[in-house]
Write an enzyme that holds these catalytic residues in place. Structure first.
Site, PDB file in Angstrom:
ATOM      1  CD1 TRP A 104      -2.323  -2.272   1.603  1.00  0.00           C
ATOM      2  CD2 TRP A 104      -3.085  -0.965  -0.038  1.00  0.00           C
ATOM      3  NE1 TRP A 104      -3.408  -3.048   1.062  1.00  0.00           N
ATOM      4  CE2 TRP A 104      -3.750  -2.215  -0.032  1.00  0.00           C
ATOM      5  CE3 TRP A 104      -3.210  -0.283  -1.228  1.00  0.00           C
ATOM      6  CZ2 TRP A 104      -4.825  -2.863  -0.729  1.00  0.00           C
ATOM      7  CZ3 TRP A 104      -4.443  -0.476  -2.062  1.00  0.00           C
ATOM      8  CH2 TRP A 104      -5.342  -1.666  -1.834  1.00  0.00           C
ATOM      9  CG  ASP A 178      -3.267   4.024   3.805  1.00  0.00           C
ATOM     10  OD1 ASP A 178      -4.237   3.904   4.647  1.00  0.00           O
ATOM     11  OD2 ASP A 178      -3.137   3.509   2.853  1.00  0.00           O
ATOM     12  CE  LYS A 202      -9.245  -2.801   2.611  1.00  0.00           C
ATOM     13  NZ  LYS A 202      -8.250  -1.701   2.443  1.00  0.00           N
TER      14      LYS A 202
HETATM   15  C1  LIG Z   1      -7.640  -1.509   1.164  1.00  0.00           C
HETATM   16  C2  LIG Z   1      -6.673  -0.277   1.487  1.00  0.00           C
HETATM   17  C3  LIG Z   1      -6.345   0.708   0.480  1.00  0.00           C
HETATM   18  C4  LIG Z   1      -7.065   0.789  -0.657  1.00  0.00           C
HETATM   19  O1  LIG Z   1      -8.442   1.146  -0.605  1.00  0.00           O
HETATM   20  P1  LIG Z   1      -9.373   1.439  -1.902  1.00  0.00           P
HETATM   21  O2  LIG Z   1     -10.658   1.748  -1.213  1.00  0.00           O
HETATM   22  O3  LIG Z   1      -9.683  -0.043  -2.608  1.00  0.00           O
HETATM   23  O4  LIG Z   1      -9.134   2.468  -2.712  1.00  0.00           O
HETATM   24  C5  LIG Z   1      -5.408   1.593   0.836  1.00  0.00           C
HETATM   25  N1  LIG Z   1      -4.758   1.505   1.723  1.00  0.00           N
HETATM   26  C6  LIG Z   1      -4.802   0.509   2.661  1.00  0.00           C
HETATM   27  C7  LIG Z   1      -3.742   0.262   3.812  1.00  0.00           C
HETATM   28  C8  LIG Z   1      -5.752  -0.490   2.467  1.00  0.00           C
HETATM   29  O5  LIG Z   1      -5.957  -1.420   3.186  1.00  0.00           O
END
Ligand SMILES: *Cc1c(COP(=O)(O)O)cnc(C)c1O
Length: 367
Positions: A104, A178, A202
């Protein structure tokens, strides 16, 4: 509340939701609180939905202890859109330092380089993303507009158990985090954060909602090319209603926030998450090599646990027998292989116990 009757779902995202939340949403589907409307059918500017959104925001602020100097934005586009929205808002076209710790943050670095001069400040690529580079060794540029990291790498299963104190490293750039895959699983040290974002799918609620926590002083610096709907200043000034927000996703997120409060808050969930992770890692480590997790012990994720069977010809049988026992979506990410168990807030301890029982029984039959 009746005992859960559904299988346990270990998907990395979109992921399992608390059963009481789903039951409540089902009850309110056709008529929310006597309004004669379902939440999906309401104007986002009507008093009913405004009350839902305000409660969600204030519950979230309270659960995570978000200081008043941070604005909370309900946005769309997910984590990947934020990889562009953050540099469009914060980089001023200058320098951005990214700490690469897995898939990521790697994507974040690549996307940001379309808008800014990106430098990889540190990377754990050489060891297959199984450790975390020590902050004292990060190459941070004095002029950087911000430093980006991913505090929980969903695919590789490494987690920062402490955010770095950039100012102690002589860096006064804001830290961008993030935290998509572990937000609300533990408290957040806001003194070390400039901006944090999280896709909801998530650990919060349905896909389509992205939470952004942004320090007030970072608003108002968007590049001219930044779409208005993605300009944090514009979104903040309009109370996240510059355009139609993802209303149903906000409503479900709000129900999840109430559920977290009913469960005792973030600290109580953190204690439970520690226990769940301990149970699972102990089962893997104690399997005599039948199962392996390659991540260094002190940076293992409490949320996403990738593991491998010693013989990957057993993978299909492992997954089929798991499914028969009501353990779903354990297949690892295609880039890593093996298995991955995501054990977010909504995964109960007894779900992890059921998985551990499967690990033991399967190893006994095939060991
Ligand atoms: C799932 C995830 C993303 C991407 O999310 P999208 O909604 O598919 O754009 C970004 N960063 C992390 C840490 C993730 O787990």
């Amino acid at each position: 509340m009746p005992e859960a009757t559904r299988p346990y779902n270990f998907s990395a995202g979109p992921a399992t939701l608390p059963e009481p939340v789903l039951r409540r949403a089902a009850q309110e589907m056709l008529d929310w609180h006597g309004s004669g409307m379902g939440v999906m059918e309401m104007s986002h500017r009507g008093r009913e939905f405004v009350s839902i959104a305000e409660a969600a925001e204030s519950d979230l602020r309270q659960l995570l202890g978000v200081p008043a100097r941070f604005r909370i934005l309900f946005m769309q586009g997910g984590g990947l859109a934020e990889n562009a929205i953050v540099p469009m808002n914060l980089s001023r076209g200058g320098q951005v330092d990214v700490v690469v710790t897995g898939a990521w943050s790697q994507k974040s670095a690549r996307e940001a380089s379309r808008y800014a001069d990106v430098q990889v400040a540190a990377s754990n690529e050489a060891d297959g993303h199984t450790t975390l580079p020590t902050p004292a060794g990060w190459r941070l540029r004095t002029g950087a507009a911000y430093v980006h990291l991913c505090s929980n790498e969903t695919i590789h299963g490494v987690e920062f158990h402490q955010l770095p104190d950039l100012s102690a490293l002589g860096c006064d750039a804001p830290l961008v985090v993030d935290c998509s895959s572990h937000v609300l699983s533990r408290p957040m040290d806001w003194s070390r954060v400039g901006l944090a974002f999280a896709g909801a799918q998530k650990n919060i609620g349905p896909a389509g909602l992205t939470l952004v926590f942004v320090r007030e002083d970072l608003l108002g610096h968007a590049l001219p090319i930044c779409p208005s709907a993605f300009d944090y200043r514009t979104v903040a000034d309009n109370g996240s209603m510059f355009n139609t927000p993802p209303t149903y996703a906000i409503y479900i997120a709000g129900l999840v926030f109430q559920w977290i409060r009913d469960e005792g808050g973030v600290a109580a969930l953190e204690a439970r998450n520690i226990e769940k992770a301990r149970l699972l890692y102990d089962a893997i480590d104690g399997s005599g090599g039948f199962y392996v997790n390659r991540v260094a012990v002190d940076c293992r994720s409490r949320m996403n646990v990738p593991f491998f069977l010693h013989d990957d010809r057993l993978n299909d049988a492992f997954l089929a027998q798991a499914r028969e026992r009501g353990l779903l979506q354990l297949k690892g990410h295609k880039s890593v292989g093996g298995m991955r168990a995501s054990i977010y807030n909504a995964m109960p301890l007894r779900g992890v116990q059921a998985l551990v029982d499967h690990l033991r029984d399967f190893a006994r039959c095939h060991g």
